[in-house]
Design a protein around this motif. Structure first.
Motif, PDB file in Angstrom:
ATOM      1  N   ILE A   1       0.838  -1.200   0.000  1.00  0.00           N
ATOM      2  CA  ILE A   1       0.000   0.000   0.000  1.00  0.00           C
ATOM      3  C   ILE A   1       0.880   1.260   0.000  1.00  0.00           C
ATOM      4  O   ILE A   1       0.607   2.227  -0.711  1.00  0.00           O
ATOM      5  CB  ILE A   1      -0.962  -0.005   1.207  1.00  0.00           C
ATOM      6  N   ALA A   2       1.947   1.235   0.799  1.00  0.00           N
ATOM      7  CA  ALA A   2       2.852   2.382   0.836  1.00  0.00           C
ATOM      8  C   ALA A   2       3.417   2.675  -0.554  1.00  0.00           C
ATOM      9  O   ALA A   2       3.488   3.831  -0.982  1.00  0.00           O
ATOM     10  CB  ALA A   2       3.993   2.118   1.823  1.00  0.00           C
ATOM     11  N   LEU A   3       3.797   1.615  -1.276  1.00  0.00           N
ATOM     12  CA  LEU A   3       4.369   1.810  -2.616  1.00  0.00           C
ATOM     13  C   LEU A   3       3.325   2.333  -3.600  1.00  0.00           C
ATOM     14  O   LEU A   3       3.603   3.215  -4.421  1.00  0.00           O
ATOM     15  CB  LEU A   3       4.969   0.495  -3.128  1.00  0.00           C
ATOM     16  N   VAL A   4       2.109   1.771  -3.493  1.00  0.00           N
ATOM     17  CA  VAL A   4       1.060   2.207  -4.425  1.00  0.00           C
ATOM     18  C   VAL A   4       0.732   3.685  -4.186  1.00  0.00           C
ATOM     19  O   VAL A   4       0.628   4.473  -5.133  1.00  0.00           O
ATOM     20  CB  VAL A   4      -0.209   1.335  -4.268  1.00  0.00           C
ATOM     21  N   ILE A   5       0.607   4.065  -2.889  1.00  0.00           N
ATOM     22  CA  ILE A   5       0.316   5.469  -2.608  1.00  0.00           C
ATOM     23  C   ILE A   5       1.443   6.366  -3.145  1.00  0.00           C
ATOM     24  O   ILE A   5       1.195   7.415  -3.733  1.00  0.00           O
ATOM     25  CB  ILE A   5       0.103   5.683  -1.089  1.00  0.00           C
ATOM     26  N   SER A   6       2.668   5.920  -2.976  1.00  0.00           N
ATOM     27  CA  SER A   6       3.799   6.697  -3.499  1.00  0.00           C
ATOM     28  C   SER A   6       3.660   6.921  -4.992  1.00  0.00           C
ATOM     29  O   SER A   6       3.882   8.031  -5.510  1.00  0.00           O
ATOM     30  CB  SER A   6       5.115   5.977  -3.229  1.00  0.00           C
ATOM     31  N   MET A   7       3.276   5.861  -5.700  1.00  0.00           N
ATOM     32  CA  MET A   7       3.140   5.992  -7.153  1.00  0.00           C
ATOM     33  C   MET A   7       2.014   6.954  -7.515  1.00  0.00           C
ATOM     34  O   MET A   7       2.089   7.659  -8.520  1.00  0.00           O
ATOM     35  CB  MET A   7       2.906   4.618  -7.781  1.00  0.00           C
ATOM     36  N   VAL A   8       0.982   6.984  -6.667  1.00  0.00           N
ATOM     37  CA  VAL A   8      -0.113   7.927  -6.929  1.00  0.00           C
ATOM     38  C   VAL A   8       0.389   9.373  -6.826  1.00  0.00           C
ATOM     39  O   VAL A   8       0.048  10.217  -7.654  1.00  0.00           O
ATOM     40  CB  VAL A   8      -1.297   7.689  -5.962  1.00  0.00           C
ATOM     41  N   TRP A   9       1.241   9.619  -5.824  1.00  0.00           N
ATOM     42  CA  TRP A   9       1.829  10.975  -5.737  1.00  0.00           C
ATOM     43  C   TRP A   9       2.572  11.302  -7.019  1.00  0.00           C
ATOM     44  O   TRP A   9       2.489  12.409  -7.560  1.00  0.00           O
ATOM     45  CB  TRP A   9       2.809  11.100  -4.570  1.00  0.00           C
ATOM     46  N   GLY A  10       3.326  10.353  -7.526  1.00  0.00           N
ATOM     47  CA  GLY A  10       4.101  10.574  -8.748  1.00  0.00           C
ATOM     48  C   GLY A  10       3.209  10.807  -9.952  1.00  0.00           C
ATOM     49  O   GLY A  10       3.470  11.687 -10.782  1.00  0.00           O
ATOM     50  N   LEU A  11       2.132  10.028  -9.995  1.00  0.00           N
ATOM     51  CA  LEU A  11       1.159  10.181 -11.080  1.00  0.00           C
ATOM     52  C   LEU A  11       0.594  11.597 -11.060  1.00  0.00           C
ATOM     53  O   LEU A  11       0.468  12.263 -12.088  1.00  0.00           O
ATOM     54  CB  LEU A  11       0.045   9.150 -10.903  1.00  0.00           C
ATOM     55  N   LEU A  12       0.300  12.063  -9.845  1.00  0.00           N
ATOM     56  CA  LEU A  12      -0.250  13.406  -9.679  1.00  0.00           C
ATOM     57  C   LEU A  12       0.755  14.444 -10.179  1.00  0.00           C
ATOM     58  O   LEU A  12       0.418  15.357 -10.950  1.00  0.00           O
ATOM     59  CB  LEU A  12      -0.570  13.627  -8.200  1.00  0.00           C
TER      60      LEU A  12
END
Lengths: 324, 498
Positions: free
Chosen positions: A105-116
């Motif tokens: 979950i931590a990694l997925v959330i991180s990727m969402v920040w990057g996507l943003l």
């Protein structure tokens, strides 16, 4: 006619010399630094000290590798420190879910920040500096809210070896992860289509578009990669330190940018690479280690580091100018 | 010395590596006249002006300005001497005010050493009034229209007391209404005793405002005439009228099937109802003067710029082209007019530039196959005779001709059926030009279709199988290779002569 050939060959020699230096210059600097350290401090060459260095540089190294992708496209990612810190909070805050789910979950959330960040830069046409500056502040705010301003103690059991473990009792597991990350990045940048596109976009955006490259997709991808690696570093740190904290990454974006720059990747994009960044990270890491070994006070250390960063990049720009 | 002339340039020669831009050009200008400088692209007009403004130093020759030898080393001292040049690209600072722009680098100061804004503003107002303009001098430059910006450039030269004002293609980006205002301004300046050199290739404008005209061709001075003594036919004849030299390959390829067809392509305000087709083995020349909209049309066909209406068909099948990748997937390649800014990634190697469009074909799973890539690039280096030490040489270090070959290789590697070449020999020296022409012929023999834009008449006529001509965004004529003469193409290019 003869004269012409002569000037030509001299010209070629110069080019060859400078391209040699361009490729290996920072490696030479690292070697000299290494040699100097071993002469100055008797402790330096001990395996325990050397592995200590590799452990110390692993987390910032992984973040710097991600930063390299972004900078190669001509962008910048100021949000990595915040994304890194947020990941430490997610994995510690969600420890009741178990180590692996919390890490995922931590990694997925991180990727969402990057996507943003990527979407803001491409579709929103924001300058990368501003988009990621906003994200840098905002993500810390989310972190403080999520953790009510307190550190979250205790990482879940099950993955602690990635932060604390060693191989053969001496090689830090963190360092192995750093090496794997760097190697993967090197292969991606040099041997895949994405890698070529990263360099092309950084070198000439309009030319890339006219060669059929989807510039937006490339840019979004590099911000996702950068945030993913920042999050990955956060997961390692949480398992290493056994806590998470919203401000733990403050200043890391600048350390990462410094390592990338010292490693020879130009901030304008288009040239450089992961191998250089590893060298840049090591130069700064070895220097830190030496300054500690010979008991240089913390304030002076900052001055020395500042000078080294400027000197290293100055050396490269002198090279670059001589070529023109 | 003849005191009839404000400017007398004598036997000016200027060479660049591989190109003789001006050879023994003499050009003189009388006090208070509006003097047109005419010639097709590459004739040497811009070079001559840059020599005059001291942006270039001539290899030989002398310039007399107001009867005195004029030997300035840089544009600033030339400006101070009284020569003002208004280039096509303006040099205004967007977020400074009109007054600040007019007096940039030349600001009036108070005793305390600060900029005297009051004095600057009132002086700026006065200059603008003299030009018949009524603008608030505190307005920032980025809010101005193109025509207004041009007026500010003129005001800038006046603030430096310019006596000779050079205008390089001043009407190129103006609307009809704005052009009228510019003309009235030019006549006003003439009344105030200024001398004006007016560069344009729109012949009707020359007949409207100019007193005299001088013609350059291929870097040589052809002659000067009073405008009242001549007509368009005479001017066209002066501008062209050369014989085709034999450096174009003649053996034309066999024409095959129709490959690309463009129907009624329109982009509002840019080009209208443009239709053409091109066949396998054919070179279609797209001619017209700079600003006719040729580049804009091919960019739209390639998906680099949008268009409003019209159809693009490939072998009779309509294509949906929104982005360059759509065109590329349909085997259309585009070598842009500006190689360095748009065609190449200068900081990457020859190899990486050539394979940029074909990476998906040389990869296995995720990894690029280096051996396959190397072989592919080697093939093109050999067949196109690209002079590079090896594949890993940065494209930046190659000559113009070799860079152009790398661009061609990039599209050939992708197996493009249609190659759109925009000014393929611009900035390339003569020997390499011939090589590019031969290459184009070789390609048509292999069944490729080529659409070539060129501003050099000789080139269009020499290499094309068919020529279509545009003027100000519209189609004005089509010529077969047999009927194409420089006069004929030029007539269409200037919009047709009755």
């Amino acid at each position: 006619m003869k004269e012409k050939t002569l000037t030509n060959s001299r010209y070629h020699n110069r080019i060859e010399f400078s391209s040699f230096f361009e490729k290996y210059g920072m490696l030479v600097v690292l070697g000299v630094l290494f040699l100097a350290c071993s002469l100055i401090s008797s402790v330096f060459l001990r395996p325990s000290n050397l592995f200590n260095i590799t452990r110390q540089v692993s987390v910032i190294g992984i973040i710097s590798i991600g930063m390299t992708f972004v900078i190669l496209t001509g962008g910048i990612d100021l949000s990595v420190g915040s994304v890194y810190a947020f990941a430490t909070l997610v994995i510690t805050g969600l420890k009741h879910l178990g180590a692996v789910p919390a890490a995922v979950i931590a990694l997925v959330i991180s990727m969402v920040w990057g996507l943003l960040a990527g979407i803001l830069v491409t579709k929103g046409r924001l300058q990368p500096f501003i988009a990621t500056l906003g994200l840098m502040t905002g993500v810390v705010g989310f972190g403080l809210t999520f953790s009510r301003g307190q550190p979250i103690l205790g990482a879940p059991e099950g993955l602690k070896f990635i932060g604390q473990g060693t191989l053969f009792g001496i090689v830090p597991f963190q360092s192995i992860l750093f090496i794997i990350t760097a190697a993967a990045a090197h292969i991606i940048l040099n041997r895949t289509r994405l890698g070529r596109h990263v360099y092309a976009v950084g070198g000439n955006e309009e030319g890339s578009r006219l060669s059929g490259i989807s510039v937006d997709n490339v840019k979004i991808t590099v911000y996702v990669v950068s945030s993913f690696l920042a999050g990955f570093a956060g997961v390692i740190t949480a398992n290493h330190m056994n806590f998470g904290e919203a401000n733990i990454g403050s200043g890391m974006e600048l350390d990462a940018i410094a390592a990338v720059a010292v490693g020879g990747t130009t901030l304008g994009g288009g040239s450089g690479g992961a191998a250089g960044t590893v060298i840049g990270v090591l130069i700064i890491g070895v220097l830190n280690n030496l300054l500690n070994l010979i008991n240089v006070p913390g304030y002076t250390q900052k001055i020395v580091k500042g000078v080294i960063i400027i000197a290293a990049v100055l050396l490269q720009s002198v090279q670059e100018n001589r070529k023109k | 010395m003849n005191d009839e002339y404000i400017l007398d340039m004598k036997k000016i020669t200027k060479t660049f590596p591989g190109v003789k831009a001006l050879s023994d050009v003499s050009f003189a200008c009388r006090y208070g006249e509006i003097h047109a400088l005419l010639g097709e692209n590459g004739a040497g007009k811009s070079t001559l002006i840059k020599v005059l403004s001291a942006a270039f130093q001539p290899d030989s020759g002398e310039i007399y300005f107001k009867g005195k030898l004029f030997a300035h080393q840089n544009p600033i001292s030339a400006q101070q001497a009284g020569i003002g040049v208004i280039y096509q690209e303006f040099n205004l600072v967007p977020y400074l005010s009109i007054a600040e722009n007019i007096f940039l680098g030349n600001e009036p100061v108070t005793k305390a050493g600060l900029v005297d804004r009051k004095k600057m503003d009132s002086a700026a107002e006065e200059i603008l009034k003299g030009l018949g303009l009524n603008l608030n001098v505190r307005t920032s430059a980025h809010k101005l229209s193109v025509a207004e910006q041009q007026m500010i450039e003129i005001a800038k030269t006046l603030s430096l007391n310019a006596e000779l004002i050079v205008m390089d293609e001043p009407t190129a980006t103006l609307s009809d209404h704005e052009i009228e205002f510019l003309f009235s301004t030019i006549l006003r300046l003439k009344q105030q005793g200024k001398t004006i050199i007016y560069i344009s290739h729109r012949l009707e404008e020359i007949f409207r405002v100019c007193d005299r005209v001088s013609v350059l061709k291929d870097g040589k001075y052809i002659g000067s005439k009073d405008v009242s003594d001549i007509d368009k036919e005479i001017l066209i004849h002066m501008m062209v009228g050369r014989t085709l030299s034999d450096y174009f390959p003649v053996n034309k390829a066999k024409r095959g099937d129709k490959v690309l067809e463009v129907k009624n392509l329109t982009r509002k305000g840019v080009f209208k109802n443009i239709s053409f087709d091109v066949y396998e083995g054919e070179i279609l020349g797209l001619s017209g003067l700079v600003g006719a909209g040729r580049t804009e049309v091919v960019r739209a066909v390639f998906g680099a710029d949008p268009f409003d209406s019209g159809e693009i068909l490939m072998y009779g099948k309509p294509l949906k082209i929104r982005k360059p990748i759509n065109a590329i997937r349909n085997s259309i390649g585009f070598a842009t007019e500006d190689r360095k800014q748009q065609g190449l990634v200068l900081g990457l190697s020859v190899k990486k530039n050539i394979t940029l469009t074909v990476l998906e074909h040389i990869r296995k799973y995720f990894l690029l196959q280096m051996k396959k890539e190397k072989a592919l690039v080697n093939y093109f280096i050999k067949t196109l005779k690209i002079a590079a030490k090896d594949q890993d040489v940065l494209v930046r270090t190659l000559s113009g001709g070799n860079q152009q070959k790398v661009v061609l290789a990039k599209w050939l590697a992708h197996d493009s059926k249609v190659l759109i070449l925009d000014e393929p020999t611009r900035g390339i020296d003569v020997g390499a030009k011939t090589e590019i022409y031969n290459l184009m012929r070789e390609l048509t023999k292999k069944g490729k279709a080529i659409v070539m834009i060129s501003s050099e008449l000789l080139e269009v006529i020499g290499i094309s199988d068919r020529i279509i001509v545009m003027n100000q965004g519209r189609f004005t004529g089509e010529l077969s290779a047999e009927n194409a003469t420089e006069e004929a193409v030029m007539k269409f290019a200037i919009g047709g002569v009755e």
